[in-house]
Write a protein that holds these residues in place. Structure first.
Motif, PDB file in Angstrom:
ATOM      1  N   MET A   1     -99.845  15.764  -3.432  1.00  0.00           N
ATOM      2  CA  MET A   1     -99.984  14.429  -3.615  1.00  0.00           C
ATOM      3  C   MET A   1     -98.689  13.573  -4.167  1.00  0.00           C
ATOM      4  SD  MET A   1    -101.768  11.949  -2.449  1.00  0.00           S
ATOM      5  CE  MET A   1    -102.257  10.434  -2.514  1.00  0.00           C
ATOM      6  N   ASN A   2     -98.109  14.116  -5.259  1.00  0.00           N
ATOM      7  CA  ASN A   2     -97.095  13.398  -5.836  1.00  0.00           C
ATOM      8  C   ASN A   2     -95.824  13.398  -4.795  1.00  0.00           C
ATOM      9  OD1 ASN A   2     -98.510  13.348  -7.827  1.00  0.00           O
ATOM     10  ND2 ASN A   2     -97.509  14.765  -8.954  1.00  0.00           N
ATOM     11  N   GLY A   3     -95.597  14.486  -4.211  1.00  0.00           N
ATOM     12  CA  GLY A   3     -94.509  14.440  -3.233  1.00  0.00           C
ATOM     13  C   GLY A   3     -94.538  13.658  -1.882  1.00  0.00           C
ATOM     14  N   SER A   4     -95.800  13.598  -1.614  1.00  0.00           N
ATOM     15  CA  SER A   4     -96.089  12.795  -0.335  1.00  0.00           C
ATOM     16  C   SER A   4     -96.000  11.353  -0.504  1.00  0.00           C
ATOM     17  CB  SER A   4     -97.594  13.132   0.032  1.00  0.00           C
ATOM     18  OG  SER A   4     -98.547  12.931  -0.759  1.00  0.00           O
ATOM     19  N   VAL A   5     -96.627  11.008  -1.833  1.00  0.00           N
ATOM     20  CA  VAL A   5     -96.233   9.267  -2.050  1.00  0.00           C
ATOM     21  C   VAL A   5     -94.836   9.193  -2.299  1.00  0.00           C
ATOM     22  CG1 VAL A   5     -96.792   7.611  -3.955  1.00  0.00           C
ATOM     23  CG2 VAL A   5     -98.634   9.460  -3.334  1.00  0.00           C
ATOM     24  N   GLU A   6     -94.112   9.984  -2.814  1.00  0.00           N
ATOM     25  CA  GLU A   6     -92.707   9.610  -3.026  1.00  0.00           C
ATOM     26  C   GLU A   6     -91.995   9.532  -1.546  1.00  0.00           C
ATOM     27  OE1 GLU A   6     -91.428  12.695  -5.384  1.00  0.00           O
ATOM     28  OE2 GLU A   6     -92.313  11.698  -7.198  1.00  0.00           O
ATOM     29  N   THR A   7     -92.425  10.256  -0.545  1.00  0.00           N
ATOM     30  CA  THR A   7     -91.959  10.479   0.744  1.00  0.00           C
ATOM     31  C   THR A   7     -92.183   9.248   1.467  1.00  0.00           C
ATOM     32  OG1 THR A   7     -91.973  12.978   0.740  1.00  0.00           O
ATOM     33  CG2 THR A   7     -91.520  11.681   2.600  1.00  0.00           C
ATOM     34  N   LEU A   8     -93.645   8.759   1.243  1.00  0.00           N
ATOM     35  CA  LEU A   8     -93.913   7.766   1.742  1.00  0.00           C
ATOM     36  C   LEU A   8     -93.261   6.504   1.533  1.00  0.00           C
ATOM     37  CD1 LEU A   8     -96.070   5.963   3.526  1.00  0.00           C
ATOM     38  CD2 LEU A   8     -97.566   6.143   1.340  1.00  0.00           C
ATOM     39  N   LEU A   9     -92.981   6.498   0.286  1.00  0.00           N
ATOM     40  CA  LEU A   9     -92.299   5.087  -0.284  1.00  0.00           C
ATOM     41  C   LEU A   9     -90.792   5.081   0.007  1.00  0.00           C
ATOM     42  CD1 LEU A   9     -93.823   4.640  -4.204  1.00  0.00           C
ATOM     43  CD2 LEU A   9     -94.494   3.518  -1.944  1.00  0.00           C
ATOM     44  N   VAL A  10     -90.536   6.190  -0.002  1.00  0.00           N
ATOM     45  CA  VAL A  10     -88.789   6.276   0.401  1.00  0.00           C
ATOM     46  C   VAL A  10     -88.819   5.929   2.007  1.00  0.00           C
ATOM     47  CG1 VAL A  10     -86.850   7.888   1.086  1.00  0.00           C
ATOM     48  CG2 VAL A  10     -87.894   8.266  -0.884  1.00  0.00           C
ATOM     49  N   LEU A  72    -107.713   6.693  -3.136  1.00  0.00           N
ATOM     50  CA  LEU A  72    -109.077   6.102  -3.324  1.00  0.00           C
ATOM     51  C   LEU A  72    -108.962   5.412  -1.785  1.00  0.00           C
ATOM     52  CD1 LEU A  72    -109.318   4.143  -6.402  1.00  0.00           C
ATOM     53  CD2 LEU A  72    -110.716   6.273  -5.793  1.00  0.00           C
ATOM     54  N   SER A  73    -107.896   5.331  -0.981  1.00  0.00           N
ATOM     55  CA  SER A  73    -107.891   4.791   0.231  1.00  0.00           C
ATOM     56  C   SER A  73    -107.699   5.577   1.333  1.00  0.00           C
ATOM     57  CB  SER A  73    -106.861   3.517   0.362  1.00  0.00           C
ATOM     58  OG  SER A  73    -105.727   3.942   0.035  1.00  0.00           O
ATOM     59  N   GLY A  74    -107.431   6.949   1.193  1.00  0.00           N
ATOM     60  CA  GLY A  74    -107.329   7.853   2.477  1.00  0.00           C
ATOM     61  C   GLY A  74    -106.037   8.511   2.530  1.00  0.00           C
ATOM     62  N   GLY A  75    -105.179   8.292   1.606  1.00  0.00           N
ATOM     63  CA  GLY A  75    -103.936   9.015   1.322  1.00  0.00           C
ATOM     64  C   GLY A  75    -102.762   8.398   2.093  1.00  0.00           C
ATOM     65  N   THR A  76    -101.525   9.179   2.484  1.00  0.00           N
ATOM     66  CA  THR A  76    -100.344   8.578   3.117  1.00  0.00           C
ATOM     67  C   THR A  76    -100.596   7.925   4.405  1.00  0.00           C
ATOM     68  OG1 THR A  76     -99.951  10.852   3.915  1.00  0.00           O
ATOM     69  CG2 THR A  76     -98.955  10.076   1.897  1.00  0.00           C
ATOM     70  N   GLU A  77    -101.680   8.639   5.067  1.00  0.00           N
ATOM     71  CA  GLU A  77    -102.012   7.781   6.323  1.00  0.00           C
ATOM     72  C   GLU A  77    -102.302   6.299   6.450  1.00  0.00           C
ATOM     73  OE1 GLU A  77    -103.482  10.596   5.132  1.00  0.00           O
ATOM     74  OE2 GLU A  77    -102.940  11.990   6.770  1.00  0.00           O
ATOM     75  N   ARG A  78    -102.935   5.850   5.183  1.00  0.00           N
ATOM     76  CA  ARG A  78    -103.193   4.470   5.121  1.00  0.00           C
ATOM     77  C   ARG A  78    -101.912   3.717   4.791  1.00  0.00           C
ATOM     78  NH1 ARG A  78    -106.881   0.612   5.599  1.00  0.00           N
ATOM     79  NH2 ARG A  78    -108.094   2.389   5.856  1.00  0.00           N
ATOM     80  N   GLY A  79    -100.924   4.666   4.025  1.00  0.00           N
ATOM     81  CA  GLY A  79     -99.587   4.112   3.505  1.00  0.00           C
ATOM     82  C   GLY A  79     -99.051   3.652   4.770  1.00  0.00           C
ATOM     83  N   LEU A  80     -98.672   4.565   5.796  1.00  0.00           N
ATOM     84  CA  LEU A  80     -98.255   4.280   6.981  1.00  0.00           C
ATOM     85  C   LEU A  80     -98.792   3.399   8.004  1.00  0.00           C
ATOM     86  CD1 LEU A  80     -97.434   8.194   7.849  1.00  0.00           C
ATOM     87  CD2 LEU A  80     -95.671   6.623   7.098  1.00  0.00           C
ATOM     88  N   VAL A 285     -96.430  -7.038  -9.750  1.00  0.00           N
ATOM     89  CA  VAL A 285     -95.671  -6.949  -8.488  1.00  0.00           C
ATOM     90  C   VAL A 285     -96.075  -5.828  -7.700  1.00  0.00           C
ATOM     91  CG1 VAL A 285     -93.970  -8.858  -9.379  1.00  0.00           C
ATOM     92  CG2 VAL A 285     -93.700  -6.577  -9.587  1.00  0.00           C
ATOM     93  N   SER A 286     -97.069  -5.125  -7.933  1.00  0.00           N
ATOM     94  CA  SER A 286     -97.218  -3.956  -7.193  1.00  0.00           C
ATOM     95  C   SER A 286     -98.230  -4.387  -6.079  1.00  0.00           C
ATOM     96  CB  SER A 286     -97.684  -2.963  -7.933  1.00  0.00           C
ATOM     97  OG  SER A 286     -96.850  -2.219  -8.862  1.00  0.00           O
ATOM     98  N   ALA A 287     -97.878  -5.468  -5.388  1.00  0.00           N
ATOM     99  CA  ALA A 287     -98.805  -5.826  -4.349  1.00  0.00           C
ATOM    100  C   ALA A 287     -99.231  -4.889  -3.206  1.00  0.00           C
ATOM    101  CB  ALA A 287     -98.301  -7.017  -3.859  1.00  0.00           C
ATOM    102  N   LEU A 288     -97.973  -3.978  -2.974  1.00  0.00           N
ATOM    103  CA  LEU A 288     -98.131  -3.036  -1.799  1.00  0.00           C
ATOM    104  C   LEU A 288     -99.144  -2.147  -2.017  1.00  0.00           C
ATOM    105  CD1 LEU A 288     -97.172  -1.783   0.939  1.00  0.00           C
ATOM    106  CD2 LEU A 288     -95.363  -0.543  -0.530  1.00  0.00           C
ATOM    107  N   ALA A 289     -99.302  -1.687  -3.299  1.00  0.00           N
ATOM    108  CA  ALA A 289    -100.346  -0.727  -3.851  1.00  0.00           C
ATOM    109  C   ALA A 289    -101.760  -1.322  -3.646  1.00  0.00           C
ATOM    110  CB  ALA A 289    -100.211  -0.135  -5.318  1.00  0.00           C
ATOM    111  N   THR A 290    -101.769  -2.563  -3.928  1.00  0.00           N
ATOM    112  CA  THR A 290    -103.113  -3.304  -3.831  1.00  0.00           C
ATOM    113  C   THR A 290    -103.490  -3.301  -2.407  1.00  0.00           C
ATOM    114  OG1 THR A 290    -102.678  -4.488  -6.053  1.00  0.00           O
ATOM    115  CG2 THR A 290    -104.315  -5.693  -4.505  1.00  0.00           C
ATOM    116  N   TRP A 291    -102.792  -3.565  -1.438  1.00  0.00           N
ATOM    117  CA  TRP A 291    -103.162  -3.681  -0.277  1.00  0.00           C
ATOM    118  C   TRP A 291    -103.301  -2.415   0.408  1.00  0.00           C
ATOM    119  CZ3 TRP A 291     -98.871  -5.913   4.018  1.00  0.00           C
ATOM    120  CH2 TRP A 291     -99.633  -6.202   5.171  1.00  0.00           C
ATOM    121  N   TYR A 292    -102.800  -1.260  -0.166  1.00  0.00           N
ATOM    122  CA  TYR A 292    -103.499   0.106   0.331  1.00  0.00           C
ATOM    123  C   TYR A 292    -104.985   0.001   0.294  1.00  0.00           C
ATOM    124  CZ  TYR A 292     -98.609   1.786   0.437  1.00  0.00           C
ATOM    125  OH  TYR A 292     -97.401   2.054   0.987  1.00  0.00           O
ATOM    126  N   LEU A 293    -105.357  -0.158  -1.118  1.00  0.00           N
ATOM    127  CA  LEU A 293    -106.704  -0.254  -1.432  1.00  0.00           C
ATOM    128  C   LEU A 293    -107.642  -1.370  -0.931  1.00  0.00           C
ATOM    129  CD1 LEU A 293    -108.944   1.272  -2.854  1.00  0.00           C
ATOM    130  CD2 LEU A 293    -108.311   0.008  -5.087  1.00  0.00           C
TER     131      LEU A 293
END
Length: 453
Positions: A1-10, A72-80, A285-293
């Protein structure tokens, strides 16, 4: 999960940075990449909340809020998915903004003449604003009233108007700053500084303190017909903002606030790089993380609101609760339809903001983001017209008051934006009602029915 979050943010940072670079070039080509344009403040807000914050979170910041919200919101698919929605929203906003026809906004005012009823109306707002400033912000006058806020509503003895009434002073100050009289301008500078000093003790006045400095810089920029403020405004604004960020929501006393601010500012200057990094990576100011959830919660538990909260706030939110206790009937009805999200997720979302685009998503999914972002683009272009040199002083003063808070409106929500912009504009509305206006064409001058031109 750690690597996937970092890759998603990159990936997210790279895509958003390229998009905003292209938009900056388009705005610059059109002469719109400048301090006194609403499109620039939207661009800056997108850069701050959707690129700078995740970038510094990756560079040694705290990624836990991103990891937890994604889990809590479904993983990196939610981020994409949110990345796609974000690009669609930004594209809709800037397309509408660039295609909207610029027009000078005059409100049909006839010149800048001030009438006696205008002075009387302005004095009422000014007196109430001073009362709010001294009692709720500077706290030099103790009214003995209890301030109780539950769910964003004032349920104690202190009303919402008493708490936020000091915002009524912003437009009158802007009028002074834009005046042709040097004495009036000097008075505007002094009173703006006094407002900042008196509001400094309150830990919940941070956005207003920063916005006042932006407003002063905007007024000075308009007076000089320049694209950017004087060189000393930007470092002053940066250090001041970082010092307030470092201070947090801590309450100060008026006697010690000046020294405390100096100490914090000195600390910021001594380690400017670390101060910028800590502020940019802050969870505030972590509005992006809030948007995920938040988007996940809306889809599966809360349901879409279809603009009803905004309509409710716009129609009845301005009425004091003592006259209309059930004024938030639409908001309450929507809340009663929600499913229970769970303690952990509810705590993460309590008080957190997913930016204006995130609130548009809550209104109506991807379609809501595109339509409402496009509407925001058109309205932003109209706001540019309020700052035109040929616009009356009252219009320009209201315009710079609104533009000075745009950076916070984009970080917050549509309902917060409606309330804040509406509060700022209330004195201007009353002044406009009593101001001399240009008469519309008389009926006799119109072409009679059946007659061709």
């Amino acid at each position: 999960m750690n690597g996937s979050v970092e890759t998603l943010l990159v990936v997210h940072i790279g895509v958003v940075a390229l998009f905003l670079a292209a938009v900056a070039w388009l705005l610059w080509r059109r002469g719109l990449f400048r301090w006194d344009r609403a499109g620039f403040w939207a661009w800056f807000s997108f850069l701050l909340y959707f690129a700078i914050n995740p970038f510094f979170a990756l560079q040694g910041g705290d990624l836990s809020v991103y990891r937890i919200n994604l889990e809590l919101s479904g993983g990196t698919e939610r981020g994409l998915w949110i990345l796609f929605v974000l690009l669609a929203g930004m594209a809709a906003f800037f397309t509408a903004y660039l295609r909207a026809h610029p027009r000078v906004i005059t409100w049909r005012l006839r010149g800048n003449r001030v009438t006696l009823p205008m002075l009387a109306g302005g004095a009422v707002f000014a007196l109430f604003g001073i009362y709010s400033l001294l009692t709720r912000r500077a706290q030099v006058v103790d009214t003995g009233q209890e301030l109780v806020v539950e769910g964003g509503r004032f349920v104690g003895q202190v009303t919402g108007y008493e708490n936020a009434g000091y915002l009524f002073l912003v437009v009158p100050l802007a009028v002074l700053l834009l005046s042709r009289s040097r004495w009036a301008q000097l008075l505007g500078w002094l009173l703006s500084g006094l407002l900042v000093f008196l509001a400094l003790p309150s830990g919940w006045s941070r956005f207003v303190l920063v916005s006042i400095l932006i407003m002063v810089a905007l007024a000075n920029t308009l007076k000089r017909r320049a694209a950017w403020p004087r060189w000393y405004f930007l470092p002053l604004l940066l250090v001041f903002s970082l010092a307030l960020q470092l201070r947090g929501h801590v309450q100060w006393t008026l006697a010690g606030s000046g020294g405390a601010l100096v100490d914090l500012s000195r600390q910021v200057v001594q380690d400017l790089g670390a101060s910028i990094s800590n502020a940019a990576a802050s969870s505030e100011v972590s509005a992006l993380a809030t948007w995920y959830l938040g988007s996940y919660a809306t889809e599966h538990y809360y349901g879409y609101s279809y603009g009803l909260p905004v309509v409710n706030y716009a129609l009845t939110g301005w009425i004091p609760s003592r006259f209309f206790p059930h004024k938030y009937f639409l908001v309450d009805w929507l809340a009663s339809q929600r499913l229970y999200l769970g303690n952990s997720a509810t705590r993460l979302l309590y008080g957190a903001k997913s930016t204006l685009l995130g609130s548009f998503y809550n209104e109506g999914w991807l379609v809501g983001v595109i339509l409402l972002a496009a509407l925001a683009g058109v309205l932003s272009r109209k706001l540019d017209g309020m700052l035109h040199p040929n616009a009356p002083v009252l219009v320009r003063a209201t315009g710079i008051a609104m533009m000075s808070v745009l950076w916070m409106v984009w970080q917050s929500s549509d309902t917060w934006g409606v309330m804040t912009l509406g509060t700022l504009a209330m004195p201007a509305l009353v002044l406009w009602l009593f101001a001399p206006k240009v008469r519309r064409r008389r009926l006799a001058n119109r072409v009679p029915v059946g007659v061709t031109q």
